[in-house]
Design a protein around this motif. Structure first.
Motif, PDB file in Angstrom:
ATOM      1  N   VAL A   8     -25.685  -4.359  32.435  1.00  0.00           N
ATOM      2  CA  VAL A   8     -24.492  -5.993  32.889  1.00  0.00           C
ATOM      3  C   VAL A   8     -26.118  -7.080  32.309  1.00  0.00           C
ATOM      4  CG1 VAL A   8     -23.689  -7.749  33.531  1.00  0.00           C
ATOM      5  CG2 VAL A   8     -22.600  -4.899  33.758  1.00  0.00           C
ATOM      6  N   LEU A   9     -27.109  -7.119  32.919  1.00  0.00           N
ATOM      7  CA  LEU A   9     -28.550  -7.535  33.038  1.00  0.00           C
ATOM      8  C   LEU A   9     -28.935  -7.514  31.628  1.00  0.00           C
ATOM      9  CD1 LEU A   9     -30.035  -9.288  35.004  1.00  0.00           C
ATOM     10  CD2 LEU A   9     -31.446  -7.150  35.120  1.00  0.00           C
ATOM     11  N   THR A  10     -28.725  -6.727  31.090  1.00  0.00           N
ATOM     12  CA  THR A  10     -28.714  -6.488  30.103  1.00  0.00           C
ATOM     13  C   THR A  10     -29.319  -7.300  29.413  1.00  0.00           C
ATOM     14  OG1 THR A  10     -30.701  -4.046  30.530  1.00  0.00           O
ATOM     15  CG2 THR A  10     -30.790  -4.457  28.011  1.00  0.00           C
ATOM     16  N   ARG A  11     -27.939  -6.530  28.990  1.00  0.00           N
ATOM     17  CA  ARG A  11     -26.368  -7.975  27.551  1.00  0.00           C
ATOM     18  C   ARG A  11     -26.640  -9.183  28.310  1.00  0.00           C
ATOM     19  NH1 ARG A  11     -21.354  -4.147  27.105  1.00  0.00           N
ATOM     20  NH2 ARG A  11     -22.325  -2.195  26.086  1.00  0.00           N
ATOM     21  N   THR A  12     -26.527  -9.434  28.958  1.00  0.00           N
ATOM     22  CA  THR A  12     -26.734 -10.751  30.065  1.00  0.00           C
ATOM     23  C   THR A  12     -28.601 -11.646  29.445  1.00  0.00           C
ATOM     24  OG1 THR A  12     -25.070 -10.553  31.357  1.00  0.00           O
ATOM     25  CG2 THR A  12     -26.764 -12.546  32.094  1.00  0.00           C
ATOM     26  N   LEU A  13     -29.449 -10.708  29.383  1.00  0.00           N
ATOM     27  CA  LEU A  13     -30.607 -11.557  29.235  1.00  0.00           C
ATOM     28  C   LEU A  13     -30.688 -11.992  27.912  1.00  0.00           C
ATOM     29  CD1 LEU A  13     -32.866  -9.531  31.956  1.00  0.00           C
ATOM     30  CD2 LEU A  13     -32.323 -12.023  31.675  1.00  0.00           C
ATOM     31  N   TYR A  14     -30.007 -10.829  27.156  1.00  0.00           N
ATOM     32  CA  TYR A  14     -30.193 -10.241  24.988  1.00  0.00           C
ATOM     33  C   TYR A  14     -29.465 -11.587  25.374  1.00  0.00           C
ATOM     34  CZ  TYR A  14     -32.397  -6.531  24.143  1.00  0.00           C
ATOM     35  OH  TYR A  14     -33.409  -5.380  23.657  1.00  0.00           O
ATOM     36  N   ALA A  15     -27.978 -11.900  25.493  1.00  0.00           N
ATOM     37  CA  ALA A  15     -27.184 -13.040  25.109  1.00  0.00           C
ATOM     38  C   ALA A  15     -27.856 -14.118  26.188  1.00  0.00           C
ATOM     39  CB  ALA A  15     -25.797 -13.049  25.945  1.00  0.00           C
ATOM     40  N   ILE A  16     -28.549 -14.477  26.723  1.00  0.00           N
ATOM     41  CA  ILE A  16     -29.487 -15.829  26.628  1.00  0.00           C
ATOM     42  C   ILE A  16     -30.476 -16.143  26.557  1.00  0.00           C
ATOM     43  CG2 ILE A  16     -31.544 -16.598  29.012  1.00  0.00           C
ATOM     44  CD1 ILE A  16     -28.736 -15.895  30.301  1.00  0.00           C
ATOM     45  N   PHE A  17     -31.304 -14.893  25.544  1.00  0.00           N
ATOM     46  CA  PHE A  17     -32.559 -14.748  24.659  1.00  0.00           C
ATOM     47  C   PHE A  17     -32.013 -15.415  23.394  1.00  0.00           C
ATOM     48  CE2 PHE A  17     -35.446 -13.155  21.791  1.00  0.00           C
ATOM     49  CZ  PHE A  17     -36.541 -13.407  21.621  1.00  0.00           C
ATOM     50  N   ILE A  18     -30.810 -14.878  23.050  1.00  0.00           N
ATOM     51  CA  ILE A  18     -30.139 -15.695  21.275  1.00  0.00           C
ATOM     52  C   ILE A  18     -30.216 -16.714  21.672  1.00  0.00           C
ATOM     53  CG2 ILE A  18     -28.401 -14.687  19.822  1.00  0.00           C
ATOM     54  CD1 ILE A  18     -28.792 -11.915  20.927  1.00  0.00           C
ATOM     55  N   VAL A  19     -29.040 -17.465  22.086  1.00  0.00           N
ATOM     56  CA  VAL A  19     -28.845 -18.398  23.150  1.00  0.00           C
ATOM     57  C   VAL A  19     -30.178 -19.338  23.103  1.00  0.00           C
ATOM     58  CG1 VAL A  19     -27.422 -20.431  24.664  1.00  0.00           C
ATOM     59  CG2 VAL A  19     -26.479 -18.246  23.762  1.00  0.00           C
ATOM     60  N   GLY A  20     -31.136 -19.190  23.827  1.00  0.00           N
ATOM     61  CA  GLY A  20     -32.233 -20.115  24.249  1.00  0.00           C
ATOM     62  C   GLY A  20     -33.203 -20.295  22.535  1.00  0.00           C
ATOM     63  N   THR A  21     -33.300 -18.806  21.601  1.00  0.00           N
ATOM     64  CA  THR A  21     -33.359 -19.086  20.272  1.00  0.00           C
ATOM     65  C   THR A  21     -33.292 -19.862  19.654  1.00  0.00           C
ATOM     66  OG1 THR A  21     -34.350 -16.422  20.919  1.00  0.00           O
ATOM     67  CG2 THR A  21     -34.733 -17.729  18.530  1.00  0.00           C
TER      68      THR A  21
END
Length: 130
Positions: A8-21
């Motif tokens: 769950v943490l990994t998926r959340t971090l990937y989602a935040i990274f994509i939005v931040g990018t």
């Protein structure tokens, strides 16, 4: 049903990274200058460095769940792709920019691409239910 906290943490971090990018690309493209955008871009830079450390760590952590034959095949695929991407990158540099051949750049790009193609699904492995 129990959820795997690391997944769950990994998926959340990937989602935040994509939005931040996406937001960072928009800020840079529109050339928005303010203290808030500078702070956001600095935070995004630190977050990117965190992700560069987190993803290989989680991949190695999750690869312990794989069988040796699968790890061996992934390592072989990684080495083959690394050599292939390195050679292709070097050839393109030699043809298009013969005065600016940078082996460190070529190797780092090849390393990242080969690692992501070979091991990206290991990052999202679920814990086996007993």
């Amino acid at each position: 049903m129990k959820k795997n906290a690391v997944l769950v943490l990994t998926r959340t971090l990937y989602a935040i990274f994509i939005v931040g990018t996406i937001i960072s690309l928009f800020i840079v493209y529109k050339d928005i200058n303010s203290s808030i955008t500078f702070k956001f871009l600095m935070g995004y830079l630190f977050f990117t460095f965190f992700m560069l450390l987190y993803v290989p760590f989680v991949t190695i952590l999750n690869s312990r769940r794989l069988k040796w034959i699968e790890i061996r095949s992934r390592l072989f695929k990684f080495i083959a792709l690394f050599a292939l991407f390195g050679a292709v990158n070097y050839c393109f540099d030699y043809v298009f920019r013969p005065s600016n051949i940078d082996l460190l750049r070529a190797c780092s790009i090849s390393l990242g691409l080969a690692f992501s193609i070979s091991f990206i699904d290991v990052t999202f492995l679920k814990k086996k239910e007993k």
